[in-house]
Design a protein around this motif. Structure first.
Motif, mmCIF file in Angstrom:
data_model
loop_
_atom_site.group_PDB
_atom_site.id
_atom_site.type_symbol
_atom_site.label_atom_id
_atom_site.label_comp_id
_atom_site.label_asym_id
_atom_site.label_seq_id
_atom_site.Cartn_x
_atom_site.Cartn_y
_atom_site.Cartn_z
ATOM 1 N N LEU A 215 0.863 -1.184 0.000
ATOM 2 C CA LEU A 215 0.000 0.000 0.000
ATOM 3 C C LEU A 215 0.892 1.225 0.000
ATOM 4 O O LEU A 215 1.853 1.300 0.769
ATOM 5 C CB LEU A 215 -0.916 0.004 1.224
ATOM 6 C CG LEU A 215 -1.908 1.160 1.338
ATOM 7 C CD1 LEU A 215 -2.957 1.096 0.213
ATOM 8 C CD2 LEU A 215 -2.600 1.159 2.705
ATOM 9 N N SER A 216 0.573 2.203 -0.865
ATOM 10 C CA SER A 216 1.416 3.391 -1.009
ATOM 11 C C SER A 216 0.579 4.668 -0.951
ATOM 12 O O SER A 216 -0.606 4.670 -1.292
ATOM 13 C CB SER A 216 2.166 3.358 -2.341
ATOM 14 O OG SER A 216 2.994 2.221 -2.441
ATOM 15 N N ASN A 217 1.247 5.738 -0.504
ATOM 16 C CA ASN A 217 0.712 7.103 -0.591
ATOM 17 C C ASN A 217 -0.628 7.281 0.116
ATOM 18 O O ASN A 217 -1.531 7.956 -0.374
ATOM 19 C CB ASN A 217 0.610 7.536 -2.054
ATOM 20 C CG ASN A 217 1.957 7.503 -2.741
ATOM 21 O OD1 ASN A 217 2.969 7.868 -2.155
ATOM 22 N ND2 ASN A 217 1.980 7.049 -3.983
ATOM 23 N N THR A 218 -0.740 6.682 1.282
ATOM 24 C CA THR A 218 -1.876 6.921 2.159
ATOM 25 C C THR A 218 -1.354 7.617 3.410
ATOM 26 O O THR A 218 -0.147 7.836 3.563
ATOM 27 C CB THR A 218 -2.613 5.618 2.476
ATOM 28 O OG1 THR A 218 -1.660 4.634 2.915
ATOM 29 C CG2 THR A 218 -3.330 5.092 1.236
ATOM 30 N N THR B 122 -6.873 -10.780 3.881
ATOM 31 C CA THR B 122 -6.452 -9.421 3.559
ATOM 32 C C THR B 122 -6.119 -8.665 4.838
ATOM 33 O O THR B 122 -6.466 -9.085 5.942
ATOM 34 C CB THR B 122 -7.535 -8.665 2.768
ATOM 35 O OG1 THR B 122 -8.739 -8.594 3.551
ATOM 36 C CG2 THR B 122 -7.816 -9.366 1.446
ATOM 37 N N TRP B 123 -5.440 -7.540 4.668
ATOM 38 C CA TRP B 123 -5.045 -6.681 5.790
ATOM 39 C C TRP B 123 -5.777 -5.358 5.667
ATOM 40 O O TRP B 123 -5.708 -4.683 4.628
ATOM 41 C CB TRP B 123 -3.535 -6.465 5.776
ATOM 42 C CG TRP B 123 -3.010 -5.363 6.640
ATOM 43 C CD1 TRP B 123 -2.421 -4.197 6.231
ATOM 44 C CD2 TRP B 123 -2.986 -5.320 8.084
ATOM 45 N NE1 TRP B 123 -2.046 -3.432 7.313
ATOM 46 C CE2 TRP B 123 -2.379 -4.105 8.458
ATOM 47 C CE3 TRP B 123 -3.421 -6.210 9.071
ATOM 48 C CZ2 TRP B 123 -2.188 -3.736 9.797
ATOM 49 C CZ3 TRP B 123 -3.250 -5.845 10.409
ATOM 50 C CH2 TRP B 123 -2.633 -4.637 10.751
ATOM 51 N N GLU C 131 -8.296 -1.868 2.227
ATOM 52 C CA GLU C 131 -8.130 -3.312 2.229
ATOM 53 C C GLU C 131 -6.949 -3.648 1.324
ATOM 54 O O GLU C 131 -6.936 -3.298 0.146
ATOM 55 C CB GLU C 131 -9.386 -4.022 1.736
ATOM 56 C CG GLU C 131 -9.291 -5.541 1.865
ATOM 57 C CD GLU C 131 -10.594 -6.257 1.584
ATOM 58 O OE1 GLU C 131 -10.706 -7.438 1.978
ATOM 59 O OE2 GLU C 131 -11.509 -5.636 0.985
ATOM 60 N N THR C 132 -5.946 -4.312 1.888
ATOM 61 C CA THR C 132 -4.717 -4.596 1.153
ATOM 62 C C THR C 132 -4.485 -6.094 1.063
ATOM 63 O O THR C 132 -5.116 -6.889 1.770
ATOM 64 C CB THR C 132 -3.514 -3.921 1.831
ATOM 65 O OG1 THR C 132 -3.269 -4.562 3.102
ATOM 66 C CG2 THR C 132 -3.765 -2.435 2.068
ATOM 67 N N TYR C 133 -3.516 -6.472 0.210
ATOM 68 C CA TYR C 133 -3.322 -7.874 -0.146
ATOM 69 C C TYR C 133 -1.893 -8.312 0.187
ATOM 70 O O TYR C 133 -0.956 -7.999 -0.548
ATOM 71 C CB TYR C 133 -3.678 -8.073 -1.623
ATOM 72 C CG TYR C 133 -5.112 -7.691 -1.866
ATOM 73 C CD1 TYR C 133 -6.121 -8.639 -1.731
ATOM 74 C CD2 TYR C 133 -5.470 -6.366 -2.143
ATOM 75 C CE1 TYR C 133 -7.460 -8.279 -1.896
ATOM 76 C CE2 TYR C 133 -6.805 -6.005 -2.300
ATOM 77 C CZ TYR C 133 -7.786 -6.960 -2.180
ATOM 78 O OH TYR C 133 -9.115 -6.603 -2.319
ATOM 79 N N ALA D 157 -3.318 -3.941 -5.978
ATOM 80 C CA ALA D 157 -3.354 -2.658 -5.277
ATOM 81 C C ALA D 157 -4.384 -2.659 -4.159
ATOM 82 O O ALA D 157 -5.447 -3.301 -4.266
ATOM 83 C CB ALA D 157 -3.666 -1.545 -6.267
ATOM 84 N N GLY D 158 -4.084 -1.932 -3.089
ATOM 85 C CA GLY D 158 -5.038 -1.783 -2.009
ATOM 86 C C GLY D 158 -6.273 -1.032 -2.458
ATOM 87 O O GLY D 158 -6.224 -0.216 -3.395
#
Length: 385
Positions: free
Chosen positions: A124-127, A140-141, A154-156, A162-163
């Motif tokens: 996960l990026s840019n949050t 999932t996370w 929700e990420t993998y 992509a999240g």
């Protein structure tokens, strides 16, 4: 006599035994946990990494912020925070959030069956200020943004996907999440001094794209029956979600969250409490409160929380004396580990490998006291199953 003295005296008079049987099954109506001797004995002298552990346990460093994860070319993120483990083939994956503004996100380390590191990568990026979160039963996370009107993503953990922003889960100062597969809901904590405790009911279990956000409603007491009410506007604009429902119970700085066997455990840092929500009987009780401890409280600065199959809870400190404390099914609270030489940091992301033999956590700012100094550790030893 001040409040703490009165409460401690009352607790001692009522007896020190906090829980009977399993924490998961018997928390309701019990007195909060008290200090005592843990199942692993006292902490030993600090090892070469500055970690004090019981006899028979060892630590290693898995990753350091701004350095390549061992055996990979991937640079570990700053300010490691909430985390969880996932099964991956014959090995497992440890996922960790990054509590950095605008560029936070989350990363993962994949381990082989023997514990060696296979790879590391971004999921996960840019949050924004990804603090805590929670694992789902479908692998999932859930990564929450600890900002006003923040989102859950929700990420993998396996990578390659992509999240996804899950706006239906509400926009507020997100901390942790815990899935209850029995009632098919997800509990959510809010890191505000007048925050709330929520649950999200997906329209379809396993699909978080739509559903209903609810808030816990109760009086001001620390124990007793509760109910749930729908949050009219999960977007939280212009009225914050925590201010939309009359009678919503306020919690002082919601942090970690963990569900097992009908009980959701969650922590509040503003008053150093661990709460037990009995989902079967719909009531809340205190599992731990530092103001109800007889003598010196071993656990302060309560933060992230996780649990084991044996019924033990592990609660990390943000502050205190940089410990992870256990709360056992018999109602004993006791230090499990202590990090020395890192008083300007906090402990984050406690999580066990799927087989329960390895324990992961991070020191968010390490020895430097800066977000660029984060360190992620692994502990091995004779954990009880």
């Amino acid at each position: 006599m001040d409040r703490r003295t009165v409460l401690r005296a009352a607790t001692v008079a009522g007896g020190a035994a906090a829980f009977s049987g399993s924490l998961w099954a018997g928390a309701a109506h019990a007195a909060p946990a008290q200090p005592g001797t843990g199942p692993y004995g006292p902490l030993q002298a600090a090892d070469g990494r500055g970690i004090q552990l019981p006899a028979g346990f060892t630590s290693r460093i898995v990753a350091r912020s701004r350095q390549a994860v061992s055996g990979t070319s991937y640079t570990w993120h700053d300010a490691p925070d909430g985390g969880a483990c996932f099964t991956a083939g014959t090995g497992w994956i440890y996922v960790s959030n990054s509590e950095i503004s605008s560029t936070g996100g989350a990363s993962a380390v994949r381990f082989n069956a023997d514990g060696s590191i296979a790879s590391a990568y971004r999921i996960l990026s840019n949050t924004n200020r990804n603090c805590a979160g929670g694992a789902t039963p479908w692998g999932t996370w859930l990564s929450g943004e600890e900002v006003s009107r923040g989102y859950v993503y929700e990420t993998y953990p396996q990578g390659g996907k992509a999240g996804v922003r899950r706006a239906a889960m509400g926009r507020f100062t997100h901390e942790a999440a815990a899935c209850d597969p029995d009632r098919k809901v997800i509990y959510l904590t809010e890191d505000e001094s007048s925050g709330c405790f929520y649950r999200f009911r997906p329209t379809t279990w396993g699909d978080l794209s739509s559903g209903t956000l609810e808030v816990l409603v109760a009086g001001t007491a620390t124990s007793g029956p509760v109910s749930w009410a729908r949050v009219p506007d999960p977007d939280g604009s212009p009225t914050y979600t925590r201010s939309q429902v009359s009678g919503a119970k306020k919690f002082n700085g919601g942090e970690g969250c963990w569900y097992a066997d009908g009980t959701c455990w969650f922590t509040t840092k503003g008053d150093n409490r661990v709460w037990a929500y009995d989902a079967v009987n719909q009531r809340i009780d205190l599992a731990y409160d530092d103001s109800l401890v007889s003598g010196t409280a071993p656990l302060t600065g309560v933060d992230n929380i996780t649990g084991t199959r044996s019924g033990d809870l592990y609660v990390a400190e943000d502050g205190g004396n940089m410990e992870i404390n256990m709360i056992t099914p018999s109602g004993v609270v006791t230090p499990f580990l202590r990090i020395t030489g890192q008083s300007s940091s906090e402990i984050c992301g406690p999580a066990f490998s799927p087989d329960g033999t390895r324990f992961y956590f991070s020191s968010q700012r390490g020895t430097s006291g800066s977000s660029s100094g984060g360190i992620t550790y692994e502990v091995r030893g004779p954990f009880r199953s």
